[in-house]
Design an enzyme around this catalytic site. Structure first.
Site, PDB file in Angstrom:
ATOM      1  N   GLY A   1      -7.228   9.368  14.711  1.00  0.00           N
ATOM      2  CA  GLY A   1      -7.716   8.203  13.985  1.00  0.00           C
ATOM      3  C   GLY A   1      -7.184   6.934  14.627  1.00  0.00           C
ATOM      4  O   GLY A   1      -6.048   6.907  15.106  1.00  0.00           O
TER       5      GLY A   1
ATOM      6  N   THR B   1     -10.401  -2.844   3.082  1.00  0.00           N
ATOM      7  CA  THR B   1     -10.596  -1.396   3.002  1.00  0.00           C
ATOM      8  C   THR B   1     -11.628  -1.096   1.930  1.00  0.00           C
ATOM      9  O   THR B   1     -11.545  -1.633   0.814  1.00  0.00           O
ATOM     10  CB  THR B   1      -9.276  -0.683   2.652  1.00  0.00           C
ATOM     11  OG1 THR B   1      -8.282  -1.038   3.619  1.00  0.00           O
ATOM     12  CG2 THR B   1      -9.447   0.824   2.656  1.00  0.00           C
TER      13      THR B   1
ATOM     14  N   SER C   1      -4.503  -2.131   8.068  1.00  0.00           N
ATOM     15  CA  SER C   1      -4.128  -3.214   7.167  1.00  0.00           C
ATOM     16  C   SER C   1      -3.720  -2.710   5.795  1.00  0.00           C
ATOM     17  O   SER C   1      -2.880  -3.309   5.129  1.00  0.00           O
ATOM     18  CB  SER C   1      -5.292  -4.202   7.035  1.00  0.00           C
ATOM     19  OG  SER C   1      -6.454  -3.529   6.569  1.00  0.00           O
TER      20      SER C   1
ATOM     21  N   LYS D   1     -13.969   6.086  12.118  1.00  0.00           N
ATOM     22  CA  LYS D   1     -12.758   5.771  12.861  1.00  0.00           C
ATOM     23  C   LYS D   1     -11.878   6.991  13.097  1.00  0.00           C
ATOM     24  O   LYS D   1     -10.735   6.851  13.510  1.00  0.00           O
ATOM     25  CB  LYS D   1     -11.957   4.706  12.109  1.00  0.00           C
ATOM     26  CG  LYS D   1     -12.777   3.462  11.767  1.00  0.00           C
ATOM     27  CD  LYS D   1     -12.050   2.567  10.800  1.00  0.00           C
ATOM     28  CE  LYS D   1     -12.955   1.446  10.329  1.00  0.00           C
ATOM     29  NZ  LYS D   1     -12.322   0.596   9.302  1.00  0.00           N
TER      30      LYS D   1
ATOM     31  N   THR E   1      -9.316  -1.803   8.510  1.00  0.00           N
ATOM     32  CA  THR E   1      -8.987  -0.423   8.869  1.00  0.00           C
ATOM     33  C   THR E   1      -7.853   0.096   8.005  1.00  0.00           C
ATOM     34  O   THR E   1      -6.855  -0.599   7.816  1.00  0.00           O
ATOM     35  CB  THR E   1      -8.568  -0.308  10.344  1.00  0.00           C
ATOM     36  OG1 THR E   1      -9.614  -0.799  11.158  1.00  0.00           O
ATOM     37  CG2 THR E   1      -8.295   1.127  10.726  1.00  0.00           C
TER      38      THR E   1
END
Length: 257
Positions: A120, A237, A199, A72, A40
């Protein structure tokens, strides 16, 4: 004989002592850390009269990519009287009912682009949607007061025994402000218009802040470049981005006042 058994017991106790000490040290010295959200990256940028929130689509489980196109970022709309939204009829006459309905849907879509609250999330999906429902309830209780709604959500998240176990972080933005909400009870507002969770958030926030001084870049341009850099540096990502944006009206109201 007694002396021999005593020596044997002493030797075995000394051999077992380092093991027990090591086990005790594991249980007592592990630091309490905030969860590390893998898969994420969400970034929010406020610039030049626009607020843009962008996130990637990767979901991973360990070293396996589970899904590359997860959404998300959500948009929460305010509650309206009667449950209906006002729509302006288009210019010109329409003889067919189907054409009228299509035009009304287009008008609603254009109006909805600058309405609502953008949210988000990073973390477990079920936990994030549980928090989204709670946030929507707080926004219904305090319409137009995003800061108060976020504080009330953080208070419940921190004190409630059930909500305390939820593992997620939220980015929330409307036309007036942007906030980050964590399970530690923190409600953080950015000082420079840039927020991030996940992350790869540190890469995205650093890249976005480096581009905030460029007047030629819009909020979406800054967010897209920041997410592109984060996707190239963070292995959790990808470059499958989801975008939501709003027009900021606070600056115009100040000038008019």
């Amino acid at each position: 004989m007694n002396a021999f058994t005593h020596l044997a017991r002493r030797a075995t106790s000394q051999a077992a002592c380092p093991v027990s000490t090591f086990i005790r040290s594991i249980h007592t010295t592990l630091p309490v850390q905030s969860p590390d959200w893998h898969g994420t990256t969400i970034v929010c940028v406020r610039k030049n009269g626009r607020v843009c929130m962008m996130g990637d689509g990767m979901v991973s489980m360990g070293n396996v990519i589970v899904k590359p196109n997860a959404k998300k970022i959500r948009r929460i709309y305010p509650k309206t009287l009667g449950g209906e939204r006002a729509s302006t009829p288009p210019d010109g006459s329409n003889n067919g009912d189907d054409a009228t309905e299509d035009d009304e849907d287009d008008d609603k879509g254009k109006n909805d682009e600058n309405e609502g609250t953008i949210v988000g999330f990073a973390g477990t999906t079920a936990d994030a949607f549980t928090l989204l429902e709670r946030l929507e309830g707080k926004l219904d209780e305090h319409p137009g007061q995003l800061a108060r709604s976020c504080v009330e959500l953080a208070k419940g998240w921190r004190t409630d025994k059930y909500l305390r176990r939820l593992e997620a972080s939220l980015l929330v933005a409307d036309k007036k402000a942007s906030f980050e909400i964590t399970g530690n009870g923190d409600v953080l507002e950015s000082h420079d218009g840039v927020l991030g969770v996940g992350s790869g958030s540190s890469f995205a926030m650093a890249a976005a802040r480096a581009q905030m001084d460029n007047p030629e870049l819009s909020a979406e341009d800054v967010a897209r470049k920041a997410m592109q850099i984060a996707s190239e540096m963070c292995i959790y990502t990808n470059d499958n981005f989801t975008v939501e944006s709003l027009a900021v009206e606070e600056e115009k109201s100040k000038d008019e006042a």
